[in-house]
Every structure is written in C-alpha cells, then in structure tokens.
Design an enzyme around this catalytic site. Sequence first.
Site, PDB file in Angstrom:
ATOM      1  CE1 TYR A  23      17.461  56.259  59.918  1.00 40.23           C
ATOM      2  CE2 TYR A  23      19.242  57.203  58.613  1.00 40.23           C
ATOM      3  CZ  TYR A  23      18.008  57.326  59.229  1.00 40.23           C
ATOM      4  OH  TYR A  23      17.338  58.512  59.158  1.00 40.23           O
ATOM      5  CG  ASN A  46       9.399  58.643  67.060  1.00 44.92           C
ATOM      6  OD1 ASN A  46       8.596  58.431  67.957  1.00 44.92           O
ATOM      7  ND2 ASN A  46      10.409  59.448  67.190  1.00 44.92           N
ATOM      8  CB  CYS A  54      14.668  60.715  64.826  1.00 46.11           C
ATOM      9  SG  CYS A  54      13.157  61.349  65.495  1.00 46.11           S
ATOM     10  CG  HIS A  55      18.024  65.563  66.777  1.00 42.91           C
ATOM     11  ND1 HIS A  55      17.109  65.312  67.778  1.00 42.91           N
ATOM     12  CD2 HIS A  55      19.181  65.896  67.394  1.00 42.91           C
ATOM     13  CE1 HIS A  55      17.712  65.508  68.941  1.00 42.91           C
ATOM     14  NE2 HIS A  55      18.964  65.857  68.737  1.00 42.91           N
ATOM     15  CD  GLU A  83      22.021  66.750  70.701  1.00 42.30           C
ATOM     16  OE1 GLU A  83      22.783  65.938  70.183  1.00 42.30           O
ATOM     17  OE2 GLU A  83      20.823  66.526  70.911  1.00 42.30           O
TER      18      GLU A  83
END
Length: 102
Positions: A23, A46, A54-55, A83
């Site tokens: 953040y 959001n 946002c993950h 990912e």
Amino acid sequence: MTEFSEKVFDAVIKIPCGRVTTYGQIAIICGHKGAFRAVGSTLHKNPVFGMIPCHRVVNSKGELAENYVFGGKEVQKNLLLEEGIEFSEEYVVNMRKHFWFG
DNA sequence: CTCTTGACGCACA
DNA sequence: GTGTGCGCCAAGA
C-alpha cells in the site's frame, strides 16, 4: 472517481503478473506517500475485481489483508499462486522475491 | 461543514 | 524481536 483513486487504480493495474506491491508503494506512486490508508479505503470501495487486481496488493509485511477478501483469502492465495508467486506463510507472500517497485 | 472510520506504516520503548 | 502509540489522506455519515 477522483484523481487520487485513478492513480491508485492505475498503479495497481500496472502491477505485472507474478508480482506484488505494498500500500505504501502505491501511495508513493500516487504522490501521497502518507496516504496508504486512503489507498486501502479507496480500493476497498473498488467495484469490480476484474478491473483492479487488488489481490496483488499486500501490506508492508507482505501478508494478505485478512479483512478485505472479495471471495475468500484462499481465493486470493490461489490467484497469487497461479501467477507464480511463492508464499512464505499460508497467507504471506514472499515479497522478498516478488515485490514490485514502480 | 465537522467528526469518525478505514484493505496501513513507521517510530519508539 | 515484540508490543504500543501516533500519523498520514480520503471518503462516508
């Protein structure tokens, strides 16, 4: 949609696959290095997850914010694993290797 | 317009 | 290394 939120979203969207950021980093990118609170607040509101990954946003410790979950912490963890992001703990990503700096 | 809350971060003890 | 306190900005009531 304020300029601040736009920058926040833009920064999050720019996070490459297999990479995570904090953040604070996003806040800095937005030009408000002390607005990490606002970043979280804005992202929380959001609307669409598909629009904001946002993950990939974690706190300074690299752990997932257990209070936001859009579909469950396990879901987020799974997304990050997909990912290629490694986890140091059950819900703590290895930001040491996957930390993204704009 | 004012007060409180909020997906947080860093400094100090 | 761990625990507590203060500060930051924005949005909602």
